[in-house]
Write an enzyme that holds these catalytic residues in place. Sequence first.
Site, PDB file in Angstrom:
ATOM      1  N   CYS A  89       0.889  -1.049  -0.083  1.00 56.23           N
ATOM      2  CA  CYS A  89       0.009  -0.084  -0.144  1.00 56.23           C
ATOM      3  C   CYS A  89       0.960   1.252  -0.208  1.00 56.23           C
ATOM      4  CB  CYS A  89      -0.864   0.004   1.107  1.00 56.23           C
ATOM      5  SG  CYS A  89      -0.412  -0.085   2.893  1.00 56.23           S
ATOM      6  N   HIS A 165      -1.682   1.291   7.228  1.00 57.49           N
ATOM      7  CA  HIS A 165      -2.175   1.460   5.980  1.00 57.49           C
ATOM      8  C   HIS A 165      -1.597   2.969   5.379  1.00 57.49           C
ATOM      9  CE1 HIS A 165      -4.567   1.129   2.248  1.00 57.49           C
ATOM     10  NE2 HIS A 165      -5.353   2.090   2.546  1.00 57.49           N
TER      11      HIS A 165
END
Length: 311
Positions: A89, A165
């Site tokens: 990510c 994230h």
Amino acid sequence: MSGGWNTIESDAGVFTYLIEKLGVKDVQFEELTALDSDEIQSLGTTYGVIFLFKYPTGEAPSDKPKDGTYDHDAANNLFFAAQTIQNACGTQAIISLLLNREGDVNIGKDLKEFKEFAGEFPPELRGETLSNSDLIRETHNSFARSSPFIDETQRTATEDDDVYHFIAYTSINSTLYELDGLQPAPISHGPCTPSDFHTKIIPVLQRRIARYPESEIRFNLMACVKDLRIRAREIGDEDGLEQQEDKRMQWLWENSLRRHNFVGFVGELLKGVVKAKLEAGGGAYDKWVEEAKGRTKKRREEARKQGIVEE
């Protein structure tokens, strides 16, 4: 896919040399230590920011985001890729930011060709194309920290894990967009020109951080900016240029350390220390071995008396 994606660190040196290895020119990352528009402005030309945060696992999906609005038309008009794999990510956020700022940024031949190839796909297929790119995956993995104990390609998160994230924020077509591959579309946070970005991004990040308890401090923010050495040369700032060059050398050194597994080195070092100690003690080695055998024999005899059978 021919291989897995390893975890890389949220680090300015890692991100800077990762994009340079992909062919991006005259761009670097700088870690921001405070949510301060003046700090961002002081960095000169800023293309966007990469934000790292603890992902709230277990939340039910919603038809609208907690802040801003989904722009489903932009999902097809911008370069927006759905996240299809773990561990990538950070690189995905970086690439999404840069590909959407082509024109302001020289993204290089390889990323330009990737954008031309995947740009007409829907977001889900763009994400699959990115995750299956040998060039991007191998470049990403070259900055992973070496470990002889953990196979990151096989690791999956559990409910008890802290999951982090990365997402990107940037100004595209005079709109402040949040690019998060786990969302169904880019999230618009309203009008924002590139020159307004340093002021418009701060309240957006403040609102996001405010969703967490005050005790939560595990956030990281990286600014994607024009190479600071260029500005130093343009204004004749010799001290500033020297500082930036020193920083680059430090980043190179740290990145080289990440690629090395030091377990073997440590093992050989310990053997050398033990050998030196034994040599200094004359016949201490044989004595040490016999004492160890004696302790093992005694432990097994005691175990047998107690009805315990050792394997």
